[in-house]
Design a protein around this motif. Structure first.
Motif, PDB file in Angstrom:
ATOM      1  N   GLY A 282       0.831  -1.159  -0.089  1.00 55.70           N
ATOM      2  CA  GLY A 282       0.074  -0.134  -0.064  1.00 55.70           C
ATOM      3  C   GLY A 282       0.764   1.450   0.134  1.00 55.70           C
ATOM      4  O   GLY A 282       0.488   2.105  -0.845  1.00 55.70           O
ATOM      5  N   VAL A 283       2.000   1.341   0.556  1.00 56.40           N
ATOM      6  CA  VAL A 283       2.826   2.341   0.567  1.00 56.40           C
ATOM      7  C   VAL A 283       3.499   2.652  -0.526  1.00 56.40           C
ATOM      8  O   VAL A 283       3.410   3.611  -1.224  1.00 56.40           O
ATOM      9  N   PHE A 284       3.751   1.528  -1.364  1.00 60.37           N
ATOM     10  CA  PHE A 284       4.538   1.758  -2.583  1.00 60.37           C
ATOM     11  C   PHE A 284       3.646   2.148  -3.691  1.00 60.37           C
ATOM     12  O   PHE A 284       4.301   2.582  -4.662  1.00 60.37           O
ATOM     13  N   THR A 285       2.425   1.775  -3.713  1.00 65.30           N
ATOM     14  CA  THR A 285       1.286   2.018  -4.577  1.00 65.30           C
ATOM     15  C   THR A 285       0.960   3.317  -4.286  1.00 65.30           C
ATOM     16  O   THR A 285      -0.566   3.637  -4.673  1.00 65.30           O
ATOM     17  N   TYR A 286       1.152   4.026  -3.264  1.00 62.18           N
ATOM     18  CA  TYR A 286       0.640   5.184  -2.725  1.00 62.18           C
ATOM     19  C   TYR A 286       0.139   6.218  -3.685  1.00 62.18           C
ATOM     20  O   TYR A 286      -0.753   6.963  -4.123  1.00 62.18           O
ATOM     21  N   LYS A 287       1.185   6.507  -4.505  1.00 62.91           N
ATOM     22  CA  LYS A 287       0.838   7.271  -5.583  1.00 62.91           C
ATOM     23  C   LYS A 287       0.166   6.975  -6.877  1.00 62.91           C
ATOM     24  O   LYS A 287      -0.199   8.063  -7.635  1.00 62.91           O
ATOM     25  N   ASN A 288      -0.129   5.819  -6.868  1.00 58.28           N
ATOM     26  CA  ASN A 288      -0.895   5.355  -8.063  1.00 58.28           C
ATOM     27  C   ASN A 288      -2.401   5.452  -7.778  1.00 58.28           C
ATOM     28  O   ASN A 288      -3.284   4.830  -8.691  1.00 58.28           O
ATOM     29  N   ASN A 289      -2.837   6.008  -6.672  1.00 57.77           N
ATOM     30  CA  ASN A 289      -4.321   5.938  -6.081  1.00 57.77           C
ATOM     31  C   ASN A 289      -4.998   6.901  -6.855  1.00 57.77           C
ATOM     32  O   ASN A 289      -4.890   8.315  -6.426  1.00 57.77           O
ATOM     33  N   ILE A 290      -5.541   6.593  -8.029  1.00 58.59           N
ATOM     34  CA  ILE A 290      -6.271   7.488  -8.662  1.00 58.59           C
ATOM     35  C   ILE A 290      -7.504   8.160  -8.184  1.00 58.59           C
ATOM     36  O   ILE A 290      -7.836   9.405  -8.301  1.00 58.59           O
ATOM     37  N   TRP A 291      -8.181   7.338  -7.392  1.00 58.14           N
ATOM     38  CA  TRP A 291      -9.590   7.850  -6.649  1.00 58.14           C
ATOM     39  C   TRP A 291      -8.944   8.976  -5.572  1.00 58.14           C
ATOM     40  O   TRP A 291      -9.907   9.957  -5.375  1.00 58.14           O
ATOM     41  N   SER A 292      -8.002   8.947  -5.084  1.00 55.56           N
ATOM     42  CA  SER A 292      -7.490   9.807  -4.037  1.00 55.56           C
ATOM     43  C   SER A 292      -7.419  11.063  -4.676  1.00 55.56           C
ATOM     44  O   SER A 292      -7.586  12.014  -4.251  1.00 55.56           O
ATOM     45  N   LYS A 293      -6.568  10.887  -5.828  1.00 52.99           N
ATOM     46  CA  LYS A 293      -6.165  12.235  -6.675  1.00 52.99           C
ATOM     47  C   LYS A 293      -7.362  12.951  -6.914  1.00 52.99           C
ATOM     48  O   LYS A 293      -7.305  14.066  -7.088  1.00 52.99           O
ATOM     49  N   GLU A 294      -8.409  12.198  -7.426  1.00 61.05           N
ATOM     50  CA  GLU A 294      -9.479  12.864  -7.663  1.00 61.05           C
ATOM     51  C   GLU A 294     -10.228  13.585  -6.640  1.00 61.05           C
ATOM     52  O   GLU A 294     -10.684  14.898  -6.868  1.00 61.05           O
ATOM     53  N   LEU A 319     -16.065  17.508  -0.558  1.00 63.78           N
ATOM     54  CA  LEU A 319     -15.510  16.118  -0.701  1.00 63.78           C
ATOM     55  C   LEU A 319     -14.101  16.407  -0.493  1.00 63.78           C
ATOM     56  O   LEU A 319     -13.222  15.381  -0.140  1.00 63.78           O
ATOM     57  N   SER A 320     -13.357  17.314  -0.988  1.00 63.66           N
ATOM     58  CA  SER A 320     -12.026  17.456  -1.002  1.00 63.66           C
ATOM     59  C   SER A 320     -11.563  17.754   0.356  1.00 63.66           C
ATOM     60  O   SER A 320     -10.424  17.371   0.929  1.00 63.66           O
ATOM     61  N   SER A 321     -12.352  17.714   1.408  1.00 62.50           N
ATOM     62  CA  SER A 321     -11.985  18.123   2.897  1.00 62.50           C
ATOM     63  C   SER A 321     -11.854  16.276   3.412  1.00 62.50           C
ATOM     64  O   SER A 321     -10.947  16.128   4.562  1.00 62.50           O
ATOM     65  N   THR A 322     -11.966  15.352   2.693  1.00 60.23           N
ATOM     66  CA  THR A 322     -11.568  14.192   3.001  1.00 60.23           C
ATOM     67  C   THR A 322     -10.222  13.491   2.273  1.00 60.23           C
ATOM     68  O   THR A 322      -9.881  12.376   2.257  1.00 60.23           O
ATOM     69  N   CYS A 323      -9.759  14.631   1.754  1.00 63.88           N
ATOM     70  CA  CYS A 323      -8.422  14.065   1.103  1.00 63.88           C
ATOM     71  C   CYS A 323      -7.453  13.405   2.018  1.00 63.88           C
ATOM     72  O   CYS A 323      -6.860  12.193   1.090  1.00 63.88           O
ATOM     73  N   ALA A 324      -7.094  13.912   3.011  1.00 58.25           N
ATOM     74  CA  ALA A 324      -6.094  13.302   3.944  1.00 58.25           C
ATOM     75  C   ALA A 324      -6.510  11.705   4.235  1.00 58.25           C
ATOM     76  O   ALA A 324      -5.721  10.720   4.400  1.00 58.25           O
ATOM     77  N   SER A 325      -7.841  11.612   4.814  1.00 56.72           N
ATOM     78  CA  SER A 325      -8.231  10.333   4.972  1.00 56.72           C
ATOM     79  C   SER A 325      -8.495   9.324   3.789  1.00 56.72           C
ATOM     80  O   SER A 325      -8.005   7.993   4.014  1.00 56.72           O
ATOM     81  N   SER A 326      -8.371   9.952   2.695  1.00 56.27           N
ATOM     82  CA  SER A 326      -8.671   8.907   1.648  1.00 56.27           C
ATOM     83  C   SER A 326      -7.162   8.490   1.229  1.00 56.27           C
ATOM     84  O   SER A 326      -7.143   7.261   0.960  1.00 56.27           O
ATOM     85  N   TRP A 327      -6.117   9.192   1.376  1.00 59.45           N
ATOM     86  CA  TRP A 327      -4.970   8.644   1.064  1.00 59.45           C
ATOM     87  C   TRP A 327      -4.445   7.611   2.111  1.00 59.45           C
ATOM     88  O   TRP A 327      -3.776   6.617   1.783  1.00 59.45           O
ATOM     89  N   GLN A 328      -4.812   7.927   3.395  1.00 58.98           N
ATOM     90  CA  GLN A 328      -4.718   7.095   4.634  1.00 58.98           C
ATOM     91  C   GLN A 328      -5.211   5.562   4.284  1.00 58.98           C
ATOM     92  O   GLN A 328      -4.734   4.472   4.620  1.00 58.98           O
ATOM     93  N   SER A 329      -6.566   5.828   4.128  1.00 60.74           N
ATOM     94  CA  SER A 329      -7.378   4.469   3.576  1.00 60.74           C
ATOM     95  C   SER A 329      -6.627   3.586   2.550  1.00 60.74           C
ATOM     96  O   SER A 329      -6.868   2.286   2.816  1.00 60.74           O
ATOM     97  N   HIS A 330      -5.906   3.924   1.874  1.00 61.46           N
ATOM     98  CA  HIS A 330      -5.401   3.387   0.633  1.00 61.46           C
ATOM     99  C   HIS A 330      -4.345   2.417   1.223  1.00 61.46           C
ATOM    100  O   HIS A 330      -4.114   1.386   0.694  1.00 61.46           O
ATOM    101  N   LEU A 331      -3.679   2.749   2.418  1.00 61.70           N
ATOM    102  CA  LEU A 331      -2.604   1.937   3.081  1.00 61.70           C
ATOM    103  C   LEU A 331      -3.026   0.689   3.413  1.00 61.70           C
ATOM    104  O   LEU A 331      -2.403  -0.467   3.580  1.00 61.70           O
ATOM    105  N   PHE A 332      -4.513   0.523   3.673  1.00 58.46           N
ATOM    106  CA  PHE A 332      -5.067  -0.747   4.202  1.00 58.46           C
ATOM    107  C   PHE A 332      -6.216  -1.315   3.382  1.00 58.46           C
ATOM    108  O   PHE A 332      -6.478  -2.383   3.293  1.00 58.46           O
TER     109      PHE A 332
END
Length: 883
Positions: A282-294, A319-332
């Motif tokens: 999840g850490v290594f694919t962190y930057k490939n998270n397209i839905w979090s980028k959107e 919706l952009s207020s959940t930006c940080a939590s969206s990136w964090q959820s991708h780790l798991f």
């Protein structure tokens, strides 16, 4: 190795004899007992047990004195030897002489060695040199030579190689025999004016005695010093455990607990490594998270207005207020989650199957192979014998034994089940009450804090929110309820189990364990089950929300946090696991240490001899549920790393770090802070094994549902394969596709959400997370076709994952035999040698008996009748014997 073991035994026996004689000599010279003495005043008879009492001025003091006198008199009738200390508090020292030990060792079917084992030792691994830093010295790991054992029989006492009567039965066996006698000794009046009373347990509960315990060995003895130096120190955390020495000192029951804990910790290494790899994925694919980028994109997430999460005093949000939590959820919440959930389903099967093999090996080495049958036949609880007035003939032994009629057993079982169900329902009611409190308190805090000055504070102002206030107060309320119910239910569970009158100690412990675990299961896991499977699932949609209790009091069902329920479940698991384990270890270290420090300061007067029994008396006692709570702590942890591991792959790693510390903390506590517990036998970990199997099966279901319904894995896959625009494999547009539109003018007239915005900020529409038709559609606000496609995919995933994991589990369980072949061969070899040795022993006794009989008859005939024929027989027999 045989010569080295023999030399070591010779040195140890000489050391013990030297210590004993030195003790007697010093006592004779000074007429003062040594403070570390574990012997009577004569320095010869070993103290096997200690009873303590105080000479208080209570109203029933005379009655207690009569009970003590009757009890001690009956102990002497059983052959026990007593000695009373003359200082307050008073201590009754108990010694079991050889005759008593022989009698009850035969009665309890104690297994003792009769010949050295001739089975070849296990082969050394080729990578043994890699494991050498983790090994302990051979004399610590194997304190006794490997021998074949058989059940002790007092009629064949010369069959056993008894070199020293004082050391033939180890201290753990001696104190187990003494406690067996204490548990069944009567203390009723001699004139028979009252009903029969018996057992040290009753005398402790009514205050006649304040404590009953066996003595620890003093520090410089080989066993206790070795346990502390090689096992109880934290610096030995990377070393293996000396399980044979633990079993020899504390008994099989405690030895099995530490064996299970150590095996569980070793198996966690593999799960922790795989979980860490999944987290790093999840850490290594962190930057490939397209839905979090959107979500974080100002032109996409910043332009999406979300509908309010509550009814009163709530606001629209971006919706952009959940930006940080969206990136964090991708780790798991990534594709590795599915793999890890399947892996843990297989891992738990491997753990349970390999533990069965390890338990079978320990069962052979610790003489527990036939213990279950012996437990049922021989070790009836004194309470069962005393309360069951009915008698019937045992079809096997043909002896009269107590039994409970089926009608009485049925009535007691119904009462027990009804009480347990009532308490479980009470816990669930309390949980629902806390949820209702959260819903009501959120609206109240939102109203209070809307224009509160605290929101203007620098740094901390943005942190003081209605969500934070609601969470803190609800957690505090939940904590108080849990603690109160925990204390009350523990007493209720013991009372219910006592009323059931189980037949054996094992049956009593298993029933109590099941009752306590059922309560603790609901108590500990209910919040996680609520977040994982209920929170945010039945909320309705804007304008038609679902309310708790059918709309009574207008308590709207709680929605997930903006970051999603999976992240909330992960946060809750981290807080519970880290907080509970950290506080638990600190509590296990500090509380016994402080209590013992205060007890020694209060009890010991300067200038007086602080005797061994006084030192042990000031230690903490292992309670009736002491070992239960040790198991419970680990089984609850086992549930967290299996039931909800799909939401937090690092859970096994946290459990591994905790258990490394837990093993040494428990070892230190047993060795230095607790009185020596009475040695008890157990052929397995009891009901905990069935509980672990149940949790393992349930974990497959819960993880499948977490991946399907709590995470966004399935909706993303359905969008990728079915609903993505164009033919290019991309996840672009997923966020817009996963949101539904609501027209703000469609809010009911009495709904306060439309009036919750500040003047000048009017939105025409808002969005919410669901799959529903937009306004203006002929089926507006009803579930869309995509919703049913996703639901079908979720159900299909659950069925497929469960079947795959269960098939692999059953195949692995079938492939791995419960008992290793080597153990089976050893058991057969031991039984063969036992029969062979007993056969030769009986033949030798028979030959000696025939010779002695004919010798006496012929000699008498020669003297009386001068029978030359008999004289010739006598001569031939003598020649044959000499030959």
């Amino acid at each position: 190795m045989g010569k080295i073991d023999t030399l070591r035994q010779f040195i140890y026996l000489n050391y013990m004899l030297f210590t004993r004689f030195a003790h007697v000599f010093l006592q004779t010279e000074t007429e003062k007992p040594s403070k570390d003495s574990i012997f009577f005043q004569d320095g010869v008879r070993r103290i096997d047990f200690i009873l303590s009492y105080t000479d208080d001025n209570a109203k029933d003091w005379k009655k207690k004195q009569e009970w003590r006198e009757a009890f001690e008199a009956n102990l002497k009738k059983e052959g026990m030897e007593l000695e009373l200390s003359v200082r307050r508090p008073y201590f009754v020292k108990i010694h079991a002489p050889w005759e008593v030990l022989v009698k009850y060792a035969d009665m309890l079917k104690v297994k003792v060695p009769f010949m050295p084992s001739d089975f070849p030792s296990s082969r050394r691994s080729k990578v043994e040199w890699l494991l050498k830093p983790f090994r302990l010295p051979e004399h610590i790991m194997n304190p006794e030579p490997d021998c074949f054992t058989t059940t002790f029989d007092k009629e064949r006492i010369d069959f056993f190689p008894i070199q020293d009567q004082d050391t033939f039965f180890p201290p753990s066996t001696r104190n187990r025999i003494v406690y067996h006698i204490l548990s069944r000794c009567s203390y009723s009046n001699r004139d028979g004016s009252e009903k029969e009373r018996k057992g040290i347990k009753q005398l402790l509960s009514n205050g006649t005695y304040t404590a009953a315990f066996p003595l620890h060995d003093y520090w410089m003895t080989l066993e206790r010093y070795s346990l502390y130096h090689h096992w109880a120190r934290f610096l030995s955390f990377y070393k293996e455990q000396p399980l044979d020495l633990v079993r020899k000192y504390y008994g099989e029951k405690i030895g099995l607990y530490f064996a299970w804990l150590g095996f569980y910790t070793e198996m966690l290494v593999g799960a922790a490594v795989v979980g860490l790899i999944c987290f790093l994925f999840g850490v290594f694919t962190y930057k490939n998270n397209i839905w979090s980028k959107e979500i974080c994109d100002p032109t996409i997430g910043g332009s999406i207005v979300m509908c309010p999460l509550c009814d009163v005093n709530c606001t629209y949000w971006k919706l952009s207020s959940t930006c940080a939590s969206s990136w964090q959820s991708h780790l798991f919440d990534n594709s590795a989650t599915v793999f890890f959930a399947i892996f843990m389903g297989i891992w738990v099967t491997l753990f349970l199957e390999f533990w069965k093999r390890r338990q079978a090996q320990l069962g052979y080495e610790w003489d527990l192979v036939d213990f279950e049958e012996e437990q049922q036949l021989l070790q009836l609880r004194p309470e069962y014998e005393m309360k069951c007035k009915h008698r019937r003939r045992n079809p096997i032994t043909q002896e009269m034994e107590p039994y409970m009629p089926i009608t009485s057993k049925f009535a007691r079982t119904c009462l027990s089940s009804a009480t347990v169900l009532f308490w479980v329902a009470l816990i669930i009611a309390c949980i629902i009450g806390v949820i209702a409190y959260r819903l009501a308190a959120y609206a109240a805090f939102a109203k209070i804090m809307k224009d509160s000055p605290t929101s203007q504070l620098q740094f901390v102002g943005p942190l003081i929110t209605p969500q934070l206030a609601t969470s803190i107060t609800a957690s505090f309320l939940n904590f108080i309820i849990i603690m109160i119910l925990n204390v009350v239910y523990e007493r209720v569970a013991i009372w219910i189990t006592d009323k059931e009158i189980p037949k054996t100690h094992m049956e009593y412990e298993n029933r109590l364990t099941m009752k306590m675990f059922l309560f603790q299961f609901v108590n500990f896991y209910s919040a996680c089950f609520y977040v994982a499977f209920f929170k945010g699932k039945f909320v309705g949609y804007p304008g038609h929300y679902t309310y708790m209790f059918g709309g009574w009091r207008k308590l709207r069902n709680e929605e997930c946090a903006p970051g999603g329920c999976l992240m909330e479940l992960t946060t809750q698991l981290v807080i519970i696991m880290v907080g509970k384990q950290l506080c638990g270890n600190i509590q296990e270290v500090l509380l016994p240490w402080l209590r013992n420090l205060w007890g020694r300061h209060k009890a010991h007067s300067p200038g007086s001899i602080y005797c061994r029994w006084e030192q042990d008396h000031d230690l903490q006692a292992l309670s009736q549920l002491g070992l239960f709570y040790e198991y419970l702590e680990m089984v609850i942890q086992f549930g967290f790393i299996t039931l909800f591991v799909a939401s937090f792959p690092l859970a096994p790693l946290l459990a591994l770090f905790n258990n490394i510390v837990e093993v040494r903390v428990d070892a230190w506590k047993f060795t230095t802070q607790l009185r020596r517990p009475v040695a008890a036998k157990a052929h397995s970990i009891g009901a905990w094994e069935e509980i672990l199997n149940g949790v393992a099966v349930l974990s497959v279901v819960t993880n499948a549902f977490i991946v399907a319904f709590t995470s966004d894995m399935i909706p993303r896959l359905v969008y990728y394969y079915v609903y993505r625009p164009g033919d290019a494999p991309t996840m672009e547009g997923y966020i817009a596709n996963s949101l539904s539109i609501f027209k703000i003018s469609d809010f009911p007239p009495n709904d306060t959400s439309i009036r919750s915005e500040k003047p000048g900020r009017i939105f025409v529409r808002c969005k919410y997370r669901d799959y529903r038709y937009p306004p203006g559609h002929e089926n507006q606000y009803s579930h869309s076709l995509q919703f049913w496609h996703i639901l079908a995919a979720k159900l299909a995933f659950i069925i497929i994952m469960e079947h795959v994991v269960f098939i692999v589990k059953f195949f692995v369980a079938w492939m791995i035999p419960d008992i290793p072949e080597e153990v089976t061969a050893r058991i057969k070899r031991e039984r063969y040698h036992t029969q062979k040795k007993l056969h030769h022993y009986e033949l030798e006794k028979l030959s000696a008996l025939i010779f002695t009989t004919e010798h006496e008859v012929c000699l008498l005939d020669v003297l009386l009748q001068s029978d030359l024929y008999c004289l010739n027989i006598y001569y031939n027999l003598a020649v044959c014997t000499a030959g």
